[in-house]
Design an enzyme around this catalytic site. Structure first.
Site, PDB file in Angstrom:
ATOM      1  N   LYS A 151      -9.981  -2.481  -3.577  1.00  0.00           N
ATOM      2  CA  LYS A 151      -8.930  -1.559  -3.568  1.00  0.00           C
ATOM      3  C   LYS A 151      -7.445  -2.180  -4.107  1.00  0.00           C
ATOM      4  O   LYS A 151      -6.560  -1.606  -4.631  1.00  0.00           O
ATOM      5  CB  LYS A 151      -8.658  -0.555  -2.563  1.00  0.00           C
ATOM      6  CG  LYS A 151      -7.446   0.289  -2.307  1.00  0.00           C
ATOM      7  CD  LYS A 151      -7.544   1.447  -3.656  1.00  0.00           C
ATOM      8  CE  LYS A 151      -6.548   2.314  -3.592  1.00  0.00           C
ATOM      9  NZ  LYS A 151      -6.418   3.296  -2.652  1.00  0.00           N
ATOM     10  N   LYS A 187       2.818   0.357   1.351  1.00  0.00           N
ATOM     11  CA  LYS A 187       2.012  -0.378   2.362  1.00  0.00           C
ATOM     12  C   LYS A 187       0.813  -1.177   1.772  1.00  0.00           C
ATOM     13  O   LYS A 187       0.619  -2.367   1.987  1.00  0.00           O
ATOM     14  CB  LYS A 187       1.386   0.772   3.198  1.00  0.00           C
ATOM     15  CG  LYS A 187       0.249   0.556   4.065  1.00  0.00           C
ATOM     16  CD  LYS A 187      -1.125   0.836   3.500  1.00  0.00           C
ATOM     17  CE  LYS A 187      -1.236   2.025   3.461  1.00  0.00           C
ATOM     18  NZ  LYS A 187      -2.713   2.897   2.758  1.00  0.00           N
TER      19      LYS A 187
END
Length: 292
Positions: A171, A239
């Site tokens: 990811k 983030k």
């Protein structure tokens, strides 16, 4: 595996819950604010007022929360997932979080005879609604294969990446690619505007050529029209980029494009744009918007 506890019924989580119910799964959900999930409760999801109550009798727990600290909280704080599930439960964290946390959940789960997968997704809110998410899975392959029907209820591009943490690593690969691509889209549209080109014509001209990309197709028109509604929150992308840089540093990699893109986004977040979609990066290049 028909009884699922789902923690994190937000923008994407809500659509994932709906698709799981359509596939015949019994959904038990927990949310801090019940009023925000009344719609899926009316559609058949069973609401619980605590995580412990939500997960204690289910076969599988799925988490889709916001930040690494939220993952740590729901799994490890007293009275939460690790303390509350029965032996043999499958735990699937679909949050984009630290690979180190994914490995920690796996290790702790192993001690308690739990089966753990890290399975972050890509495809945004549109993919979640359509059930066409890409799902990137780390953990034991046998557990992945057992959970494949469950993943197929939410996505269409489902791939086993390797041992615990590898789903999260993949990811972060995705997010690094997006950072560079979206920066390129914003810089190019700023250039086109500065040269007096018709931006609608530019989008039509380049989207099917070598410069075409999912980011351009999904966000190009939104940028041109000044639509900054979030399909994916800027604050969450910040983030993700921070996680990627931490992991890059651990491997001795210097990712200059990612570092610069993160710096640009952090400046925008400091100005109060964190709740906007990632396409609001254009605000770094042009005050106001592409239309300004």
């Amino acid at each position: 595996m028909k009884r699922i506890g789902f923690i994190g019924v937000g923008i994407m989580g809500k659509s994932m819950v709906r698709n799981l119910m359509k596939a015949g799964y019994e959904l038990h959900i927990y949310a801090r604010k019940k009023e925000k999930v009344e719609d899926v409760i009316q559609e058949g999801a069973r609401f619980h007022s605590s995580i412990k109550e939500c997960v204690s009798t289910v076969d599988t727990v799925i988490t889709m929360v916001g930040f690494p600290k939220d993952v740590e909280e729901v799994y490890f704080d007293k009275g939460n997932i690790m303390d509350s599930v029965k032996s043999g439960t499958v735990l699937i964290d679909m949050t984009t979080t630290s690979p180190q946390i994914a490995k920690k959940i796996y290790a702790e789960g192993k001690k308690k005879s739990l089966f753990v997968l890290d399975a972050p997704v890509t495809g945004g809110d549109a993919g979640a609604k359509a059930g066409t998410l890409s799902i990137l899975v780390g953990g034991e392959k046998e557990v992945f294969e057992k959970c494949l029907p469950l993943f197929q209820a939410m996505g269409t591009n489902i791939n086993y990446q390797g041992e615990a943490g590898c789903g999260q690593y993949c990811k972060l690969v995705n997010q690094i690619m997006i950072a560079g691509t979206l920066s390129g889209v914003c810089e190019a549209l700023s250039f086109a505007k500065a040269k007096g080109l018709n931006l609608e014509t530019v989008l039509e001209s380049v989207s099917t050529g070598a410069a075409g990309s999912a980011q351009l197709n999904t966000l190009g028109q939104k940028i041109v029209s000044g639509d900054f509604e979030p399909g994916f929150f800027m604050k969450h992308f910040v983030k993700d980029m921070k996680l990627a840089l931490i992991e890059a540093n651990m491997s001795g990699l210097d990712l200059g494009v990612l570092s610069q893109t993160l710096a640009n986004y952090e400046e925008l977040e400091a100005e109060g744009f964190g709740e906007m979609g990632t396409q609001a990066l254009i605000k770094y290049y042009e005050e106001g918007s592409i239309q300004g």
